[in-house]
Design an enzyme around this catalytic site. Sequence first.
Site, PDB file in Angstrom:
ATOM      1  N   GLU A 121     -19.934   8.486  -7.997  1.00 32.56           N
ATOM      2  CA  GLU A 121     -19.797   9.721  -8.770  1.00 32.56           C
ATOM      3  C   GLU A 121     -19.489   9.387 -10.222  1.00 32.56           C
ATOM      4  O   GLU A 121     -18.655   8.533 -10.499  1.00 32.56           O
ATOM      5  CB  GLU A 121     -18.638  10.526  -8.139  1.00 32.56           C
ATOM      6  CG  GLU A 121     -18.672  11.993  -8.423  1.00 32.56           C
ATOM      7  CD  GLU A 121     -19.597  12.778  -7.485  1.00 32.56           C
ATOM      8  OE1 GLU A 121     -20.405  12.162  -6.745  1.00 32.56           O
ATOM      9  OE2 GLU A 121     -19.526  14.013  -7.529  1.00 32.56           O
ATOM     10  N   LEU A 130     -23.039  16.630   1.560  1.00 36.64           N
ATOM     11  CA  LEU A 130     -22.054  16.622   2.654  1.00 36.64           C
ATOM     12  C   LEU A 130     -21.866  18.032   3.169  1.00 36.64           C
ATOM     13  O   LEU A 130     -21.931  18.999   2.410  1.00 36.64           O
ATOM     14  CB  LEU A 130     -20.695  16.101   2.146  1.00 36.64           C
ATOM     15  CG  LEU A 130     -20.592  14.623   1.780  1.00 36.64           C
ATOM     16  CD1 LEU A 130     -19.296  14.347   1.034  1.00 36.64           C
ATOM     17  CD2 LEU A 130     -20.661  13.776   3.056  1.00 36.64           C
ATOM     18  N   LYS A 182     -12.617  13.302  -2.849  1.00 38.35           N
ATOM     19  CA  LYS A 182     -13.943  13.810  -3.185  1.00 38.35           C
ATOM     20  C   LYS A 182     -13.930  14.099  -4.684  1.00 38.35           C
ATOM     21  O   LYS A 182     -13.304  15.050  -5.146  1.00 38.35           O
ATOM     22  CB  LYS A 182     -14.270  15.078  -2.394  1.00 38.35           C
ATOM     23  CG  LYS A 182     -15.671  15.580  -2.662  1.00 38.35           C
ATOM     24  CD  LYS A 182     -16.037  16.679  -1.682  1.00 38.35           C
ATOM     25  CE  LYS A 182     -17.494  17.093  -1.781  1.00 38.35           C
ATOM     26  NZ  LYS A 182     -17.969  17.409  -3.123  1.00 38.35           N
ATOM     27  N   GLU A 213     -11.004   9.505   1.777  1.00 36.50           N
ATOM     28  CA  GLU A 213     -10.970   9.259   0.329  1.00 36.50           C
ATOM     29  C   GLU A 213     -11.140  10.530  -0.486  1.00 36.50           C
ATOM     30  O   GLU A 213     -11.533  11.571   0.033  1.00 36.50           O
ATOM     31  CB  GLU A 213     -12.026   8.220  -0.054  1.00 36.50           C
ATOM     32  CG  GLU A 213     -13.452   8.637   0.217  1.00 36.50           C
ATOM     33  CD  GLU A 213     -14.424   7.439   0.154  1.00 36.50           C
ATOM     34  OE1 GLU A 213     -14.083   6.351   0.648  1.00 36.50           O
ATOM     35  OE2 GLU A 213     -15.515   7.620  -0.385  1.00 36.50           O
ATOM     36  N   TYR A 237     -19.943  30.831  -6.162  1.00 31.23           N
ATOM     37  CA  TYR A 237     -21.188  30.196  -5.703  1.00 31.23           C
ATOM     38  C   TYR A 237     -21.144  29.973  -4.191  1.00 31.23           C
ATOM     39  O   TYR A 237     -22.054  30.363  -3.454  1.00 31.23           O
ATOM     40  CB  TYR A 237     -21.370  28.868  -6.451  1.00 31.23           C
ATOM     41  CG  TYR A 237     -22.611  28.097  -6.053  1.00 31.23           C
ATOM     42  CD1 TYR A 237     -23.833  28.355  -6.664  1.00 31.23           C
ATOM     43  CD2 TYR A 237     -22.555  27.113  -5.068  1.00 31.23           C
ATOM     44  CE1 TYR A 237     -24.974  27.654  -6.303  1.00 31.23           C
ATOM     45  CE2 TYR A 237     -23.690  26.405  -4.700  1.00 31.23           C
ATOM     46  CZ  TYR A 237     -24.897  26.672  -5.315  1.00 31.23           C
ATOM     47  OH  TYR A 237     -26.012  25.980  -4.954  1.00 31.23           O
ATOM     48  N   ASP A 238     -20.030  29.358  -3.721  1.00 28.63           N
ATOM     49  CA  ASP A 238     -19.908  29.066  -2.284  1.00 28.63           C
ATOM     50  C   ASP A 238     -19.982  30.339  -1.448  1.00 28.63           C
ATOM     51  O   ASP A 238     -20.598  30.369  -0.383  1.00 28.63           O
ATOM     52  CB  ASP A 238     -18.596  28.338  -1.998  1.00 28.63           C
ATOM     53  CG  ASP A 238     -18.647  26.884  -2.472  1.00 28.63           C
ATOM     54  OD1 ASP A 238     -19.753  26.410  -2.768  1.00 28.63           O
ATOM     55  OD2 ASP A 238     -17.579  26.240  -2.536  1.00 28.63           O
ATOM     56  N   LYS A 274     -12.922  20.605   1.911  1.00 27.99           N
ATOM     57  CA  LYS A 274     -12.833  21.181   0.565  1.00 27.99           C
ATOM     58  C   LYS A 274     -11.446  21.753   0.304  1.00 27.99           C
ATOM     59  O   LYS A 274     -10.846  22.420   1.151  1.00 27.99           O
ATOM     60  CB  LYS A 274     -13.866  22.298   0.407  1.00 27.99           C
ATOM     61  CG  LYS A 274     -15.295  21.780   0.400  1.00 27.99           C
ATOM     62  CD  LYS A 274     -15.718  21.289  -0.961  1.00 27.99           C
ATOM     63  CE  LYS A 274     -16.213  22.457  -1.759  1.00 27.99           C
ATOM     64  NZ  LYS A 274     -17.270  22.180  -2.695  1.00 27.99           N
TER      65      LYS A 274
HETATM   66  S1  IVH Z   1     -20.209  10.200   0.321  1.00 25.95           S
HETATM   67  C1  IVH Z   1     -23.941  10.099   2.658  1.00 25.95           C
HETATM   68  N1  IVH Z   1     -17.894  10.061  -0.937  1.00 25.95           N
HETATM   69  O1  IVH Z   1     -19.854  14.935  -2.998  1.00 25.95           O
HETATM   70  C2  IVH Z   1     -22.628  10.380   2.023  1.00 25.95           C
HETATM   71  N2  IVH Z   1     -19.480  11.619  -1.681  1.00 25.95           N
HETATM   72  O2  IVH Z   1     -20.691  17.445  -1.788  1.00 25.95           O
HETATM   73  C3  IVH Z   1     -22.756  11.080   0.784  1.00 25.95           C
HETATM   74  N3  IVH Z   1     -18.751  12.929  -3.604  1.00 25.95           N
HETATM   75  O3  IVH Z   1     -23.256  14.212  -2.958  1.00 25.95           O
HETATM   76  C4  IVH Z   1     -21.670  11.044  -0.147  1.00 25.95           C
HETATM   77  N4  IVH Z   1     -16.783  11.995  -3.840  1.00 25.95           N
HETATM   78  O4  IVH Z   1     -21.850  13.504  -5.029  1.00 25.95           O
HETATM   79  C5  IVH Z   1     -19.094  10.647  -0.858  1.00 25.95           C
HETATM   80  N5  IVH Z   1     -15.820   9.818  -1.965  1.00 25.95           N
HETATM   81  C6  IVH Z   1     -17.021  10.403  -1.887  1.00 25.95           C
HETATM   82  C7  IVH Z   1     -17.391  11.409  -2.780  1.00 25.95           C
HETATM   83  C8  IVH Z   1     -18.641  12.008  -2.636  1.00 25.95           C
HETATM   84  C9  IVH Z   1     -17.605  12.901  -4.326  1.00 25.95           C
HETATM   85  C10 IVH Z   1     -19.862  13.858  -3.883  1.00 25.95           C
HETATM   86  C11 IVH Z   1     -21.237  13.254  -3.791  1.00 25.95           C
HETATM   87  C12 IVH Z   1     -21.904  14.062  -2.727  1.00 25.95           C
HETATM   88  C13 IVH Z   1     -21.172  15.361  -2.820  1.00 25.95           C
HETATM   89  C14 IVH Z   1     -21.322  16.215  -1.595  1.00 25.95           C
END
Ligand code: IVH
Length: 693
Positions: free
Chosen positions: A173, A86, A118, A116, A41-42, A323
């Site tokens: 999440e 993100l 993801k 932190e 996908y990426d 990532k």
């Molecule tokens: S911050 C405005 N922190 O990753 C900041 N997102 O690929 C937005 N996600 O939509 C998110 N772990 O669903 C944040 N520790 C974390 C996260 C996180 C997973 C997800 C989230 C976001 C997506 C972006």
Amino acid sequence: MTTPVAQIVDAAAYAQAVEDVVAAAAAYYTDGTSPLDDDAYDQLVRGIAVWEDAHPDQVLPHSPTGKVAGGAVEGDVPHTVAMLSLDNVFSPEQFTAWTASLTRRIGREAARFSVEAKLDGLAVAARYTQGRLTRLITRGDGIAGEDVSHAIGTLEGLPEKLDQPVTVEVRGEVLMTTAQFEHANEVRTAHGGQPFANPRGASAGTLRAKERAYTVPMTFFGYGLLPLPDTDTELAERLDGLAHSELMALAARLGVHTAAATAVPTVTATTVDEVLERVREIAALRAELPFGIDGIVIKADLAADQRAAGSGSRAPRWAIAYKLPAVEKITRLVAVEWNVGRTGIIAPRGVLEPVQIEGATITYATLHNPADITRRDLRLGDHVMVHRAGDVIPRIEAPVAHLRTGDEQPIVFPEMCPRCGSAIDTSQERWRCEQGRNCHLVASLSYAAGRDQLDIEGLGATRVIQLVEAGLVADLADLFALTREQLLTLERMGETSTDNLLAALATARTQPLSRVLCALGVRGTGRSMSRRIARHFATMDNIRVADAEALQQVEGIGPEKAPSIVTEIAELTELIDRLAAAGVNMTEPGATPPAAAIDDPAAPADTPDDRPLAGMAVVVTGAMTGPLESLSRNQMNELIELAGGKSSSSVSKKTSLVVAGEGAGSKRDKAETLGIRLAAPDEFALLVADYLP
Ligand code: IVH
């Protein structure tokens, strides 16, 4: 690390790519299914972005670039503040470049970063009104999401009541831990449903499903806390001024499970090096974590820094996702092998179409047990989601059911132990050969008694099992110590069968050394290697005194194999002694020992080989007739080697002679094309007449 990009060559390919990505994103964000794995996908999205950069006037309106969730989903509950996605980086260099651009935007270096995990689930916003959880909304397109309040009460870590009666929104999440995922698939398949391919899909599908006959728990990890329009002004102002790390501490005090308090605690770091150090630490932890992460999120911690950096329409500029390489790929299950372990456990192993995960080529994956295969409804030819993190053994998570074509075949479970042929104890989830630890013994004795080894007629697997179960035989030498009286005590062993078996054992004692050696089952010495060793050393005693160097004189034995053969022969000392004492032949007829092996300086040098096939590579094909009619392929090969030749199974320029019997096909044709000498079975029999059995 490189970031692979799909190559898009023209406008038609671009349009197709856009369509594929939008369809995959829609499936991914709605019910958790997708025909593409994350990497695929990426790569496609990056390919689209590259093409659009070069052709800005041809960008399609529904292109996924620049949109939250690839523009695939919409909802009907507006978010009070956009729920952004993100941007990604994939390497230390890219991360360093991102911090440099952040510094330019803020006009100074960010005071500190919060680092932190993801979490690999899906984003939800949880609205609390005076401390009560009133609404749960998915991210949707970032502007509005879908109401999934029916899931309230099923999310561990998201309390229905906060410890203080505040009005706030918690964002975070939702995911399934590995244990929750396994439980969910058990429950789902028990209700006749298809298993989910992976935890992420399982949480997406579960969160959105209404009115299911069952509920399965999931886990919530908070990563954001913000005021709502109804939040009292004082609290709203306070929240607006708090650093991300302070907000998370507050969320935890309110009773919410946060990303900070997981097996990957959030840390704050002030320099790029510190951040990268933590990124490496988290990456190393990943394989052992009880939940899936797909990267690390790095955020400017201070509210002032965040405000100064600002946000784009898709993603904030003050945060970035670093990532990690995908640990899940979709590939196909081509076969299932059944291996019997030391204790008799019969374990299935999936054979995969090779797939690259984290730089390693994966061709096998564990499948646990037959019940598990049934539960997952796996079939041969299925597309399967394969998971491999770190050095952990790859596992098949589940079939990707919506990619089925209908040509998939059921997986056939063994009816007998694939190693020794005994019955299988299927009373437990893990199947076990009824012989347990003796399975290996039954298998090795059956092998030793086989036609190409000691050729003991009347000693099939059933009889071997009987002998082992009666406690009469615990190794190969015990076979030759069996008495008439002992055999007569066995069920279905009358006088005739007993005498026949004793006669077969007497014949087995006279087999050539090559077959005795093969019967011992030394690793790396099958039939033809055993013959080569036996011919080279002529006697078992010579083999036993040979060191690794001497063994390497034998064709096909290299520096790796030689020492292991030496070790195994040494381990077999007692058994070989007992076989010799029982009268088993330990010499190879017609072989002359090498000078060095007999350790006698006066020994004559090798005499020239005057056997009829000396130096010749011989291939046998088609059915043998005349004096050769009753010989198995193995016996033909023995004959060739006895007569000084080398047997081979394929015809090449190096082949000297092809013995072509009735029905010979492509090998004969090839020999003719290459101009290689052909011989009919009768003609060949004459050539090797002195060596016929
Ligand atoms: S911050 C405005 N922190 O990753 C900041 N997102 O690929 C937005 N996600 O939509 C998110 N772990 O669903 C944040 N520790 C974390 C996260 C996180 C997973 C997800 C989230 C976001 C997506 C972006």
